[in-house]
Design an enzyme around this catalytic site. Structure first.
Site, PDB file in Angstrom:
ATOM      1  CD  GLU A 171     -31.699  31.401 -34.400  1.00 51.98           C
ATOM      2  OE1 GLU A 171     -31.121  30.574 -33.420  1.00 51.98           O
ATOM      3  OE2 GLU A 171     -32.624  31.598 -34.289  1.00 51.98           O
ATOM      4  CG  ASP A 172     -30.431  27.933 -30.541  1.00 53.21           C
ATOM      5  OD1 ASP A 172     -30.943  28.288 -32.095  1.00 53.21           O
ATOM      6  OD2 ASP A 172     -30.705  27.979 -29.295  1.00 53.21           O
ATOM      7  CG  ASP A 216     -38.860  23.819 -32.719  1.00 48.50           C
ATOM      8  OD1 ASP A 216     -39.689  23.540 -32.746  1.00 48.50           O
ATOM      9  OD2 ASP A 216     -39.336  24.456 -31.159  1.00 48.50           O
ATOM     10  CG  PHE A 231     -37.009  21.095 -25.127  1.00 48.53           C
ATOM     11  CD1 PHE A 231     -37.116  22.356 -25.710  1.00 48.53           C
ATOM     12  CD2 PHE A 231     -35.642  21.469 -23.890  1.00 48.53           C
ATOM     13  CE1 PHE A 231     -37.184  23.410 -25.726  1.00 48.53           C
ATOM     14  CE2 PHE A 231     -35.411  23.158 -24.150  1.00 48.53           C
ATOM     15  CZ  PHE A 231     -35.920  23.502 -24.061  1.00 48.53           C
ATOM     16  NE  ARG A 273     -28.366  30.593 -22.449  1.00 45.92           N
ATOM     17  CZ  ARG A 273     -28.927  30.556 -23.488  1.00 45.92           C
ATOM     18  NH1 ARG A 273     -28.806  29.878 -24.742  1.00 45.92           N
ATOM     19  NH2 ARG A 273     -30.600  31.844 -23.343  1.00 45.92           N
TER      20      ARG A 273
HETATM   21  P1  5GP Z   1     -38.737  28.599 -33.130  1.00 47.67           P
HETATM   22  O1  5GP Z   1     -39.045  30.362 -34.087  1.00 47.67           O
HETATM   23  O2  5GP Z   1     -38.082  28.101 -34.590  1.00 47.67           O
HETATM   24  O3  5GP Z   1     -39.888  27.728 -33.366  1.00 47.67           O
HETATM   25  O4  5GP Z   1     -38.111  28.852 -32.020  1.00 47.67           O
HETATM   26  C1  5GP Z   1     -36.386  29.030 -32.184  1.00 47.67           C
HETATM   27  C2  5GP Z   1     -36.077  28.986 -30.743  1.00 47.67           C
HETATM   28  O5  5GP Z   1     -36.935  28.290 -29.930  1.00 47.67           O
HETATM   29  C3  5GP Z   1     -34.424  28.357 -31.021  1.00 47.67           C
HETATM   30  O6  5GP Z   1     -33.980  29.667 -31.179  1.00 47.67           O
HETATM   31  C4  5GP Z   1     -34.645  27.949 -29.418  1.00 47.67           C
HETATM   32  O7  5GP Z   1     -34.299  29.474 -28.608  1.00 47.67           O
HETATM   33  C5  5GP Z   1     -35.663  27.521 -29.186  1.00 47.67           C
HETATM   34  N1  5GP Z   1     -35.699  26.362 -29.281  1.00 47.67           N
HETATM   35  C6  5GP Z   1     -37.067  25.552 -29.788  1.00 47.67           C
HETATM   36  N2  5GP Z   1     -36.214  23.880 -30.171  1.00 47.67           N
HETATM   37  C7  5GP Z   1     -35.222  24.173 -28.652  1.00 47.67           C
HETATM   38  C8  5GP Z   1     -34.538  22.635 -28.396  1.00 47.67           C
HETATM   39  O8  5GP Z   1     -35.029  21.476 -28.254  1.00 47.67           O
HETATM   40  N3  5GP Z   1     -33.716  23.214 -27.120  1.00 47.67           N
HETATM   41  C9  5GP Z   1     -34.028  24.877 -26.641  1.00 47.67           C
HETATM   42  N4  5GP Z   1     -32.997  24.656 -25.663  1.00 47.67           N
HETATM   43  N5  5GP Z   1     -34.730  25.669 -27.538  1.00 47.67           N
HETATM   44  C10 5GP Z   1     -35.418  25.128 -28.217  1.00 47.67           C
END
Ligand code: 5GP
Length: 183
Positions: free
Chosen positions: A102-103, A106, A156, A169
């Site tokens: 994963e990237d 959150d 963010f 990206r």
């Molecule tokens: P989660 O279900 O953990 O809340 O969501 C994770 C997804 O939210 C990540 O795969 C990403 O696409 C997006 N996301 C969460 N935080 C960030 C951030 O700081 N920057 C960006 N670009 N995307 C984020």
């Protein structure tokens, strides 16, 4: 090669060099842990694509790769935990040792649900590698990130695969958008 990306609305958070050093460390750690295993590295599109490309080249082991694409349903700007699989892996993972890449984690809702889905398919093991971990907004606190690049504060971030409105990206570094109003 270092490419200059000049954008006065960005502040560098982790440089390309810092990322390279950390990804190399993660690759060595994974190679040590997965010797003799039947490793399949599964990237979650699109955010993981840059990290995935570097990480697999830092793992000195035979391995297979695959990709998934998911869409997480949002309630306003927060994910709800409902996940739709837009693209599934192209091979059965039964009996395999899987690392999901994963990237960023959150709230953890998206990945938690994805792990439930993959967990029902009979893999020998499933681990998580995430470039970034943002622990503060975490809802699924039980989600274990086995291989984490960097823990970051609740900001963010963009770049190195991560976007805002489809942009950034391709940045070689991870940055913070200073003024999201003008992206
Ligand atoms: P989660 O279900 O953990 O809340 O969501 C994770 C997804 O939210 C990540 O795969 C990403 O696409 C997006 N996301 C969460 N935080 C960030 C951030 O700081 N920057 C960006 N670009 N995307 C984020």
């Amino acid at each position: 090669m270092t490419t200059e990306f000049t954008d006065s609305n960005l502040e560098v958070f982790y440089s390309a060099e810092q990322i390279h050093t950390r990804v190399t460390e993660l690759g060595s750690q994974i190679a040590a842990d997965y010797a003799e295993k039947d490793l399949v590295v599964v990237g979650v599109l699109k955010g993981s694509c840059v990290f995935m490309a570097d990480l697999i080249r830092a793992i000195d082991l035979p391995l297979a790769i695959d990709f998934m694409a998911v869409s997480s349903y949002k309630d306003g700007t927060k994910s709800t935990g409902d996940v739709e699989i837009l693209k599934d892996v192209s091979q059965p993972i039964r009996g395999k040792d899987v690392i999901v890449v994963e990237d960023i984690v959150d709230t953890g809702l998206t990945l938690f649900r994805l792990m439930e889905i993959l967990g029902s398919r009979g893999a020998n093991s499933i681990a998580i590698a995430s470039l970034l971990d943002k622990p503060e907004p975490r809802i699924k606190k039980e989600l274990k990130i086995d291989y984490c690049g960097f823990q970051i504060p609740n900001k963010f971030v963009v770049g190195y695969g991560l976007d805002v409105a489809g942009r950034y990206r391709n940045l070689p570094f991870i940055g913070v958008v200073k003024n999201p109003e003008i992206v």
